[in-house]
Scaffold this active site. Structure first.
Site, PDB file in Angstrom:
ATOM      1  N   ARG A  30      19.287 -18.720  -2.767  1.00 49.87           N
ATOM      2  CA  ARG A  30      18.832 -19.311  -1.503  1.00 49.87           C
ATOM      3  C   ARG A  30      17.694 -20.299  -1.747  1.00 49.87           C
ATOM      4  O   ARG A  30      17.674 -21.394  -1.179  1.00 49.87           O
ATOM      5  CB  ARG A  30      18.381 -18.208  -0.547  1.00 49.87           C
ATOM      6  CG  ARG A  30      17.745 -18.725   0.739  1.00 49.87           C
ATOM      7  CD  ARG A  30      17.452 -17.580   1.699  1.00 49.87           C
ATOM      8  NE  ARG A  30      16.572 -17.980   2.771  1.00 49.87           N
ATOM      9  CZ  ARG A  30      16.931 -18.719   3.814  1.00 49.87           C
ATOM     10  NH1 ARG A  30      18.167 -19.141   3.915  1.00 49.87           N
ATOM     11  NH2 ARG A  30      16.065 -19.038   4.748  1.00 49.87           N
ATOM     12  N   ILE A  76       9.119 -18.536   2.536  1.00 47.64           N
ATOM     13  CA  ILE A  76      10.330 -17.829   2.110  1.00 47.64           C
ATOM     14  C   ILE A  76      11.488 -18.060   3.073  1.00 47.64           C
ATOM     15  O   ILE A  76      12.645 -17.868   2.710  1.00 47.64           O
ATOM     16  CB  ILE A  76      10.058 -16.317   1.942  1.00 47.64           C
ATOM     17  CG1 ILE A  76       9.495 -15.711   3.231  1.00 47.64           C
ATOM     18  CG2 ILE A  76       9.110 -16.078   0.799  1.00 47.64           C
ATOM     19  CD1 ILE A  76       9.323 -14.208   3.166  1.00 47.64           C
ATOM     20  N   GLU A  77      11.187 -18.492   4.296  1.00 42.77           N
ATOM     21  CA  GLU A  77      12.261 -18.789   5.245  1.00 42.77           C
ATOM     22  C   GLU A  77      12.909 -20.136   4.948  1.00 42.77           C
ATOM     23  O   GLU A  77      14.133 -20.262   4.956  1.00 42.77           O
ATOM     24  CB  GLU A  77      11.712 -18.788   6.681  1.00 42.77           C
ATOM     25  CG  GLU A  77      11.519 -17.415   7.285  1.00 42.77           C
ATOM     26  CD  GLU A  77      12.832 -16.774   7.701  1.00 42.77           C
ATOM     27  OE1 GLU A  77      13.899 -17.377   7.474  1.00 42.77           O
ATOM     28  OE2 GLU A  77      12.797 -15.654   8.236  1.00 42.77           O
ATOM     29  N   SER A  78      12.089 -21.160   4.694  1.00 44.85           N
ATOM     30  CA  SER A  78      12.631 -22.522   4.638  1.00 44.85           C
ATOM     31  C   SER A  78      12.029 -23.390   3.553  1.00 44.85           C
ATOM     32  O   SER A  78      12.349 -24.581   3.485  1.00 44.85           O
ATOM     33  CB  SER A  78      12.383 -23.208   5.983  1.00 44.85           C
ATOM     34  OG  SER A  78      10.983 -23.341   6.210  1.00 44.85           O
ATOM     35  N   PHE A  90      12.805  -9.507   1.338  1.00 46.60           N
ATOM     36  CA  PHE A  90      12.003 -10.381   2.181  1.00 46.60           C
ATOM     37  C   PHE A  90      10.510 -10.094   2.060  1.00 46.60           C
ATOM     38  O   PHE A  90       9.703 -11.010   1.894  1.00 46.60           O
ATOM     39  CB  PHE A  90      12.461 -10.238   3.635  1.00 46.60           C
ATOM     40  CG  PHE A  90      12.271 -11.483   4.441  1.00 46.60           C
ATOM     41  CD1 PHE A  90      12.993 -12.631   4.151  1.00 46.60           C
ATOM     42  CD2 PHE A  90      11.369 -11.528   5.487  1.00 46.60           C
ATOM     43  CE1 PHE A  90      12.820 -13.787   4.887  1.00 46.60           C
ATOM     44  CE2 PHE A  90      11.191 -12.673   6.232  1.00 46.60           C
ATOM     45  CZ  PHE A  90      11.914 -13.803   5.930  1.00 46.60           C
TER      46      PHE A  90
END
Length: 532
Positions: A52, A158-160, A262
């Site tokens: 990711r 960590i999201e984007s 996460f």
């Protein structure tokens, strides 16, 4: 004086012992939190996060580098080859030294993400450091307004990877990765022209509101961070499956696989953003204006118009205004905000009308709100050659061109030609001109005054389908009490029974042993005569 010195010495010695003991105690307590025999580097959750991060970085590079030039990157990566393996105790000590309202646990899972940031993804980290200089002041101000821990500013890393235009495979968008349903729930505007999930300011406000509500539900920041990723419903299920545990590490294996990494990733991101220079990282600064200002406009405008007139690079405008999906600021539903480099705001205000008119036909679709349908063209009536005479017929309810053509003995296409018709539609009261031989004029004129049944009778048809009545098949001489009727399209038992006095539809069904009243064209029914 001596006594004071001794007290200070004792206190200092105690402090040193406590400082040295704290990492060891933390190491011991953390290592017993979650028994894990797996190597995190081989953990599929870790590998999924790795993919990711690579995907976000690649998408960001492909989108941004052609638009925004970055300052010298050589210093950012000059120490890539000097990777030093640090012991766990150093990481524990450094995490403990970060002032944080969110517990910064250390274990194998966290270590795997620390290695990811400090060893294998150094280029991505350097770019995120540069973006952090740009976005963190705004994010911190919003977190402070909602009375939330400022460390939550590391969540969009960590999201984007701090990319306001990031898009996940499942459709989550923006720096805070909101799905469409959540965006609508929190009143973010999403339509064909605007997507406020891509607006760093608006999406940060909504993220703060969402995080605050999650904390009111779960009361633990690790649980909140995980719930932000998987949703409060999935977190509730994990708690139930764990037997009611409310600690993140106790419900770790009950969480969706993609959520397990996460919190460890969040802790690792918090670490690397605080100790980047200890690992040889330096921020790669994008050449976008740190000082920008926002104005409201109500006119439809394309970012390219602003770029060309003001001389602001298109990439800079897109970076400052990511929510405009088609690079157009719409007029409907406004006013809307436009972010510009601070030194361009006064020039824009002065030239706003000129900018709006600049290459308007090139960049903006023409306004079609006042357009009317094109004038309908109809075929011109064509008179026949010869001595035929025109008679007029007034269309009645139930008529169609097939009936009318049969009654007058002409073709359907001829009626269309004589009356300038392009189709077969008729309306009650419409006047049709029909050409007939002189010898038939008087006879055909009276058709206008006949009933539908009378007109059908003239051409040997009694029903309303345009088909001649099929004869009833008479019974044989030895069976004079019965007749046989052939079913036609449109018939039903009730209408057939009406043709024979004293006969009901139940009589027909019983005599023909019919399980239902369904009929089929061509079916032959036996009907018993009844004396009148």
């Amino acid at each position: 004086m001596t006594m004071n010195f001794k007290k200070i010495t004792v206190i200092a010695f105690a402090f040193i012992l406590a400082f040295l003991a704290a990492p060891l105690a933390a190491q011991q307590s953390v290592n017993t939190v979650i028994p894990d025999s797996l190597n995190p580097a081989n953990d599929p959750v870790y590998q999924q996060y790795l993919k990711r991060l690579d995907s976000l970085y690649a998408a960001w590079i492909n989108l941004r580098l052609p638009l925004v030039q970055y300052q010298d990157t050589s210093i950012a990566f000059k120490r890539d080859t000097n990777i030093v393996e640090l012991p766990d105790s150093i990481f524990v000590q450094r995490l403990a030294a970060i002032p944080s309202a969110i517990e910064l646990t250390y274990n194998k899972q966290v270590r795997s993400y620390l290695d990811l940031y400090t060893k294998t993804r150094k280029k991505q980290v350097s770019i995120m450091l540069g973006l952090a200089d740009y976005y963190f002041p705004m994010i911190e101000s919003k977190l402070d307004a909602y009375d939330l821990p400022l460390e939550l500013k590391y969540l969009p890393i960590i999201e984007s990877a701090l990319d306001p235009r990031a898009r996940s495979k499942v459709g989550a968008q923006g720096m805070w990765q909101f799905m469409l349903g959540t965006a609508k729930l929190y009143k973010l505007k999403v339509n064909s022209f605007i997507d406020e999930r891509l607006d760093p300011v608006r999406s940060t406000e909504v993220a703060c509101a969402y995080l605050k509500e999650l904390y009111s539900i779960f009361g633990d920041w690790h649980m909140v961070i995980a719930a932000y990723n998987c949703g409060p419903g999935n977190m509730k299920k994990a708690i139930q499956r764990s037997g009611g545990k409310t600690n993140y590490w106790d419900v770790y294996y009950y969480l969706p696989r993609e959520t397990r990494g996460f919190v460890p990733a969040f802790i690792a991101a918090t670490y690397i953003m605080n100790y980047s220079q200890n690992h040889g990282f330096y921020a790669v600064q994008p050449n976008i204006p740190i000082i920008a200002d926002t104005i409201l406009i109500s006119q439809e405008m394309h970012l390219a118009q602003i770029s060309e007139v003001l001389g602001v690079p298109m990439g800079t405008l897109e970076y400052l205004n990511p929510k405009y999906r088609k690079k157009i600021i719409p007029a409907a539903g406004g006013p809307y905000d436009l972010s510009l480099p601070a030194d361009k705001v006064s020039i824009f205000i002065t030239m706003q009308d000129s900018i709006q008119r600049y290459k308007q036909n090139v960049y903006l679709a023409k306004n079609n709100l006042d357009k009317q349908p094109a004038v309908r063209t109809t075929a011109k009536p064509v008179k026949p050659s010869g001595d035929d005479v025109a008679v007029s017929y007034t269309v009645k309810s139930g008529d169609n061109l097939g009936y009318i053509a049969a009654w007058f003995g002409v073709g359907i296409s001829s009626i269309r030609d004589w009356n300038g018709m392009s189709g077969s539609s008729l309306r009650s009261g419409q006047k049709l001109t029909i050409y007939v031989p002189k010898s038939s004029v008087e006879d055909l004129k009276e058709i206008n005054d006949l009933t539908f049944a009378e007109k059908q009778s003239r051409v040997g048809k009694e029903n309303g389908t345009g088909q001649a009545e099929e004869p009833v098949v008479a019974a044989s001489k030895s069976d004079t009490n019965f007749v046989y009727y052939t079913v036609r399209s449109g018939d039903n038992l009730w209408t057939i029974a009406q043709k024979y006095p004293g006969v009901s539809h139940e009589d027909i069904m019983k005599l023909n042993q019919m399980p239902s009243s369904r009929l089929q064209a061509g079916q032959v029914l036996k009907i018993k005569r009844k004396e009148g």
